[in-house]
Design a protein around this motif. Structure first.
Motif, mmCIF file in Angstrom:
data_model
loop_
_atom_site.group_PDB
_atom_site.id
_atom_site.type_symbol
_atom_site.label_atom_id
_atom_site.label_comp_id
_atom_site.label_asym_id
_atom_site.label_seq_id
_atom_site.Cartn_x
_atom_site.Cartn_y
_atom_site.Cartn_z
ATOM 1 N N GLU A 161 0.821 -1.208 0.000
ATOM 2 C CA GLU A 161 0.000 0.000 0.000
ATOM 3 C C GLU A 161 0.855 1.258 0.000
ATOM 4 O OE1 GLU A 161 -3.697 2.139 2.407
ATOM 5 O OE2 GLU A 161 -3.039 0.117 2.971
ATOM 6 N N THR A 162 1.951 1.263 0.748
ATOM 7 C CA THR A 162 2.840 2.424 0.779
ATOM 8 C C THR A 162 3.413 2.703 -0.607
ATOM 9 O OG1 THR A 162 3.444 2.086 3.082
ATOM 10 C CG2 THR A 162 4.996 3.326 1.734
ATOM 11 N N VAL A 163 3.894 1.658 -1.274
ATOM 12 C CA VAL A 163 4.464 1.837 -2.612
ATOM 13 C C VAL A 163 3.383 2.249 -3.599
ATOM 14 C CG1 VAL A 163 5.641 0.673 -4.518
ATOM 15 C CG2 VAL A 163 6.380 0.264 -2.165
ATOM 16 N N ALA A 164 2.195 1.636 -3.499
ATOM 17 C CA ALA A 164 1.109 1.984 -4.415
ATOM 18 C C ALA A 164 0.729 3.459 -4.291
ATOM 19 C CB ALA A 164 -0.109 1.098 -4.140
ATOM 20 N N ARG A 165 0.622 3.949 -3.062
ATOM 21 C CA ARG A 165 0.244 5.355 -2.876
ATOM 22 C C ARG A 165 1.318 6.298 -3.428
ATOM 23 N NH1 ARG A 165 -4.271 6.069 -0.190
ATOM 24 N NH2 ARG A 165 -5.114 4.394 1.121
ATOM 25 N N LEU A 218 2.076 9.460 -10.610
ATOM 26 C CA LEU A 218 1.270 9.449 -11.827
ATOM 27 C C LEU A 218 0.266 10.602 -11.864
ATOM 28 C CD1 LEU A 218 0.636 5.609 -12.194
ATOM 29 C CD2 LEU A 218 2.324 7.029 -13.364
ATOM 30 N N GLN A 219 -0.111 11.104 -10.709
ATOM 31 C CA GLN A 219 -0.979 12.275 -10.673
ATOM 32 C C GLN A 219 -0.194 13.568 -10.907
ATOM 33 O OE1 GLN A 219 -2.784 11.659 -6.817
ATOM 34 N NE2 GLN A 219 -4.618 10.717 -7.706
ATOM 35 N N PHE A 222 9.248 0.081 -12.658
ATOM 36 C CA PHE A 222 9.812 -0.119 -11.322
ATOM 37 C C PHE A 222 11.160 -0.818 -11.481
ATOM 38 C CE2 PHE A 222 9.649 -2.534 -7.169
ATOM 39 C CZ PHE A 222 9.595 -1.435 -6.332
ATOM 40 N N LYS A 223 12.248 -0.127 -11.144
ATOM 41 C CA LYS A 223 13.579 -0.734 -11.229
ATOM 42 C C LYS A 223 13.766 -1.613 -9.993
ATOM 43 C CE LYS A 223 18.502 0.311 -11.188
ATOM 44 N NZ LYS A 223 18.704 -0.386 -9.892
ATOM 45 N N PHE A 224 13.651 -2.897 -10.191
ATOM 46 C CA PHE A 224 13.513 -3.801 -9.052
ATOM 47 C C PHE A 224 14.820 -4.385 -8.553
ATOM 48 C CE2 PHE A 224 13.389 -6.584 -12.734
ATOM 49 C CZ PHE A 224 14.145 -7.667 -12.336
ATOM 50 N N GLU A 270 1.081 -8.353 -8.304
ATOM 51 C CA GLU A 270 -0.183 -8.873 -7.795
ATOM 52 C C GLU A 270 -0.913 -7.918 -6.864
ATOM 53 O OE1 GLU A 270 0.578 -12.642 -6.013
ATOM 54 O OE2 GLU A 270 0.850 -13.682 -7.933
ATOM 55 N N LYS A 271 -0.175 -7.022 -6.196
ATOM 56 C CA LYS A 271 -0.825 -6.143 -5.221
ATOM 57 C C LYS A 271 -0.664 -4.664 -5.540
ATOM 58 C CE LYS A 271 -0.946 -9.309 -1.307
ATOM 59 N NZ LYS A 271 -0.776 -9.463 0.162
ATOM 60 N N VAL A 272 0.567 -4.225 -5.799
ATOM 61 C CA VAL A 272 0.793 -2.787 -6.001
ATOM 62 C C VAL A 272 0.057 -2.279 -7.231
ATOM 63 C CG1 VAL A 272 2.517 -1.009 -6.494
ATOM 64 C CG2 VAL A 272 2.995 -2.776 -4.781
ATOM 65 N N VAL A 273 0.263 -2.915 -8.375
ATOM 66 C CA VAL A 273 -0.357 -2.417 -9.610
ATOM 67 C C VAL A 273 -1.882 -2.432 -9.536
ATOM 68 C CG1 VAL A 273 -0.619 -2.838 -12.080
ATOM 69 C CG2 VAL A 273 1.661 -2.887 -11.045
ATOM 70 N N PRO A 274 -2.537 -3.506 -9.057
ATOM 71 C CA PRO A 274 -3.996 -3.439 -8.911
ATOM 72 C C PRO A 274 -4.452 -2.316 -7.980
ATOM 73 C CG PRO A 274 -3.281 -5.720 -8.835
ATOM 74 C CD PRO A 274 -2.037 -4.882 -8.798
ATOM 75 N N MET A 275 -3.719 -2.086 -6.877
ATOM 76 C CA MET A 275 -4.071 -0.975 -5.990
ATOM 77 C C MET A 275 -3.961 0.370 -6.718
ATOM 78 S SD MET A 275 -2.284 -1.737 -2.311
ATOM 79 C CE MET A 275 -2.604 -3.215 -1.361
ATOM 80 N N VAL A 276 -2.889 0.544 -7.462
ATOM 81 C CA VAL A 276 -2.701 1.796 -8.197
ATOM 82 C C VAL A 276 -3.837 2.010 -9.181
ATOM 83 C CG1 VAL A 276 -1.237 2.986 -9.878
ATOM 84 C CG2 VAL A 276 -0.194 1.798 -7.936
#
Length: 340
Positions: free
Chosen positions: A289-293, A299-300, A309-311, A329-335
């Motif tokens: 959630e922290t990374v998604a926000r 992006l805004q 994302f340079k992983f 699986e989690k960050v991109v769907p949250m975004v």
């Protein structure tokens, strides 16, 4: 904004084993192929592999790695991040990527750049004093080759061409970008030759790059060129929690930042730099959630078509692979939900 693509980039950074020792280059490369398979399975859009010629990065031939990835994936677009065009030959670059495009059934992309390191110049017999003219001339030639029409070209950095076609041809053309670190001249040049703009945001707040995107749009209008896409890329790692992510990344980040500073004459990291880069800078480290926000805030702020994302971090490969899974699986769907 719901049409934004999400990708992963790696420079082939050497990971660490359970004892904190560097993993051998061959294993790092094999691990990268597994990373891309997971990225494909989680539904990500792009996987980029960079070119380097130094011991802390394993990949010197991105196209070879990408061809192996193409054989094990189905939908990921595959590109270089970056191809060091200044010390390469544009004809060979086109030939290698048009071949990759055939192997991958039309999924290849080129991200050309001058590179953030200069080891390739002496390695391939180029004078670093010709840094500017090498890139200018070779980018111009690459732009002409991408039309897949007979090319007549003359410069000072390679043999001239007269009505020359280059093979293999592609089914639908090659998508091509220029990697830019943040100079206005590079942004204008990218617009002039009709490439997409690929911004490397590796330090400081993302909003400072808004003016470069605005400049890119204005330059395309002045050159009478249809607007090309814009992508941004920033480093990070996703873990189960913010605390776990910071603990995994901190030591490797500090060591790399110190080493880069010594090579480039930067001051050593100050206390609090790591936390500042996470809180307000270009480091995307934390729980999903922290990374998604943070991605959403970027992006805004910036008008972009792709977020990469340079992983690759100097951490154990298992942590890196878990980060990829959580990102897809989690960050991109949250975004996507937050933007939608």
């Amino acid at each position: 904004m719901t049409d934004i693509e999400f990708g992963l980039d790696t420079f082939g950074g050497v990971t660490r084993d359970a004892n904190g020792e560097p993993v051998a280059h061959p294993q790092v490369i094999r691990d990268l192929i597994d990373d891309a398979v997971v990225a494909d399975e989680t539904g990500l859009d792009f996987f980029g592999v960079g070119e380097h010629h130094r011991p802390d990065f394993a990949v010197s031939s991105p196209e070879m790695v990408l061809a192996a990835i193409a054989s094990r994936t189905e939908r990921l677009r595959l590109g270089s991040t970056v191809t060091v065009l200044s010390s390469d030959d544009p004809v060979r670059v086109f030939e290698r990527f048009s071949t990759l495009d055939a192997v991958s059934n039309g999924r290849a992309e080129i991200v050309a750049g001058r590179g953030s390191f200069i080891e390739s110049f002496p390695l391939f017999g180029y004078d670093v004093n010709d840094y500017e003219v090498l890139f200018e001339e070779k980018l111009q030639l690459l732009a002409e080759l991408l039309t897949e029409q007979p090319v007549t070209w003359q410069g000072t950095t390679r043999a001239a061409l007269k009505d020359q076609r280059v093979y293999p041809t592609t089914a639908g053309g090659l998508k091509a970008w220029v990697g830019v670190g943040g100079s206005p001249e590079s942004v204008v040049r990218t617009a002039k030759y009709g490439f997409g703009l690929f911004l490397a945001i590796i330090g400081g707040p993302a909003q400072r790059f808004a003016r470069y995107i605005d400049l890119f749009e204005r330059a395309q209008d002045e050159f009478g060129i249809a607007h090309r896409p814009v992508a941004v890329h920033s480093p990070g790692l996703v873990a189960e929690s913010d605390e776990q992510a910071r603990e995994i990344v901190h030591d490797g980040w500090l060591a790399m930042r110190t080493r880069m500073g010594q090579e480039r004459g930067w001051p050593p990291p100050s206390p609090g730099d790591f936390e500042r880069e996470i809180e307000t800078g270009a480091l995307y480290v934390g729980g999903p959630e922290t990374v998604a926000r943070k991605v959403v805030r970027t992006l805004q702020t910036l008008k972009v078509d792709r977020f990469d994302f340079k992983f690759d971090q100097p951490v154990p490969h298992g942590d890196q692979l878990r980060s990829i899974t959580l990102y897809g699986e989690k960050v991109v769907p949250m975004v996507k939900d937050m933007l939608g």
